[in-house]
Scaffold this motif. Structure first.
Motif, PDB file in Angstrom:
ATOM      1  N   ASP A   1     109.645   7.553 -24.204  1.00 34.59           N
ATOM      2  CA  ASP A   1     108.989   8.545 -23.341  1.00 34.59           C
ATOM      3  C   ASP A   1     109.900   8.817 -22.157  1.00 34.59           C
TER       4      ASP A   1
ATOM      5  N   SER B   1     107.765  11.051 -11.996  1.00 36.26           N
ATOM      6  CA  SER B   1     106.687  10.725 -11.074  1.00 36.26           C
ATOM      7  C   SER B   1     107.178  10.954  -9.657  1.00 36.26           C
TER       8      SER B   1
ATOM      9  N   LYS C   1     109.435  10.432 -18.276  1.00 34.99           N
ATOM     10  CA  LYS C   1     108.406  10.814 -17.327  1.00 34.99           C
ATOM     11  C   LYS C   1     109.032  11.090 -15.965  1.00 34.99           C
TER      12      LYS C   1
END
Length: 411
Positions: free
Chosen positions: A305, A309, A307
């Protein structure tokens, strides 16, 4: 040919062709296909053999080279190592079985470590290996077990010296330690051993590990030889075994330079004739683990994954601290530093970004690289952690959160 600047000196041991890291002469992408799944550890047998050869070229003829299995007990690796070194050092009954299965002669195996059970001591005596006694209790137990089995135990006493390896990553001697018997107690303990009918073969004197300072290792070796000569005056029989430990470190972090073997080799060549004159029957051995295998291994995990943030990019992989505790910074680091990390199938440069590489565990401690500049990676790419040949999977909490174990391969 390499097509990119190494992220760390350790990477130079693994060639890069067309932007793909090679381990054991095999492209990482193909190796991942052969293994069948990630994460996995891969150990390059040529890198191991080259390192052993390098050490042997430096050591004088009178010094034997032992491999400390605790650094990496993978059976195939131990079997490979058994053909290259003079002896194997173990620290448990399980490691003893691995050493014997590797084909090493029992008299070339030594068993150290505090807290050996009576069952382990009996196993060692029956096998005919050298038992490095670390307490008076172990001496009493060895005497009793020898009588019960009708076998004279091969006893070496591990000594807690009155000095330490300065600047070492892990200090194993000097001060109050759970390892060995305090040097100042040795005259009394040697008398005790004689009274128990034990023939003490000699001493194991180990003061620290993971040192990158040759001058510190030279000083510790000089003190070790001097201590052994003093202790020999209290022995009923001549000293026949002298294990001086190792302490050789490998560089993990930015700014660290590889250990210079030349001063160590020069000191040993100078000191050995005096040691041989003072202890003419002593077989001197040096015990190395991490230094022989640490730079030969890589840990490989797959990005599952990607990501973002609050502006920070996270690459989430299928591996983490449950397989590689040391790389997460939770295996003795006081201040966390990044191991050398790369994207193994994107070694040709390209767009770079600052990312954090994390694992799948439900803890913020599961961190393989913190805010590190790497080529832009996507799901499916392979994250490589270098310097992973020692204290990797066997020193990690593999059962944490019940994820699958990592695979190990020797290539």
């Amino acid at each position: 040919m390499s097509t990119t600047k190494p992220v760390h000196a350790a990477q130079s041991r693994f060639p890069v062709v067309d932007g793909v890291l090679h381990v054991g002469g095999v492209p990482l992408t193909r190796l991942a296909q052969r293994v069948g799944r990630t994460p996995f550890y891969a150990y390059d047998r040529k890198v191991v053999s080259d390192r052993v050869r390098q050490v042997r070229d430096c050591l004088p003829d009178g010094v034997r080279l032992h491999y400390s299995i605790k650094a990496n007990p993978m059976p195939a690796l131990v079997q490979h190592m058994a053909a290259l070194v003079d002896g194997l050092d173990v620290a448990s009954g399980g490691e003893l079985k691995t050493a014997l299965d590797a084909g090493m002669a029992p008299e070339c195996i030594s068993f150290a470590g505090p807290g050996k059970s009576d069952a382990e001591l009996a196993q060692a005596v029956a096998a005919g290996v050298h038992v490095h006694a670390e307490s008076e209790r172990e001496l009493h137990a060895l005497a009793r077990i020898g009588q019960e089995l009708g076998i004279a135990p091969l006893v070496v006493i591990r000594v807690n010296p009155d000095f330490e390896l300065k600047g070492s990553g892990m200090r194993m001697g000097g001060g109050a330690k759970q390892f060995g018997i305090d040097a100042e107690e040795m005259p009394r303990v040697l008398a005790l051993a004689a009274g128990l009918g034990l023939d003490v073969l000699g001493f194991h004197i180990f003061s620290g590990s993971q040192s990158l300072k040759a001058e510190a290792i030279v000083e510790a070796q000089a003190q070790t030889f001097a201590l052994a000569e003093r202790l020999a005056q209290s022995c009923r029989h001549p000293v026949r075994v002298l294990n001086i430990g190792g302490g050789f470190g490998i560089p993990y972090f930015p700014g660290e330079a590889p250990l210079d073997l030349a001063p160590i080799a020069a000191h040993l060549r100078q000191a050995l004739p005096h040691v041989q004159a003072a202890l003419p029957q002593a077989e001197v051995s040096i015990e190395l683990g991490r230094y022989l295998v640490g730079e030969a291994g890589v840990y490989v995990a797959r990005v599952v994954d990607r990501k973002v943030s609050r502006g920070q990019v996270f690459l989430v992989t299928d591996g983490g601290l449950h397989h590689h505790l040391a790389a997460s910074g939770n295996f003795g680091q006081v201040i966390r530093k990044n191991y050398p990390v790369a994207i193994g199938n994107r070694m040709g440069g390209g767009q770079a970004e600052v990312v954090s590489v994390v694992g799948p565990l439900c803890t913020p401690l599961d961190l393989l690289a913190d805010k590190m500049e790497l080529p832009r990676a996507n799901v499916g790419d392979l994250v490589v952690v270098f310097q992973s040949g020692a204290y990797g999977i066997s020193a990690s909490p593999a059962g944490f959160l019940s994820h699958p174990n990592a695979v190990e391969v020797l290539v």
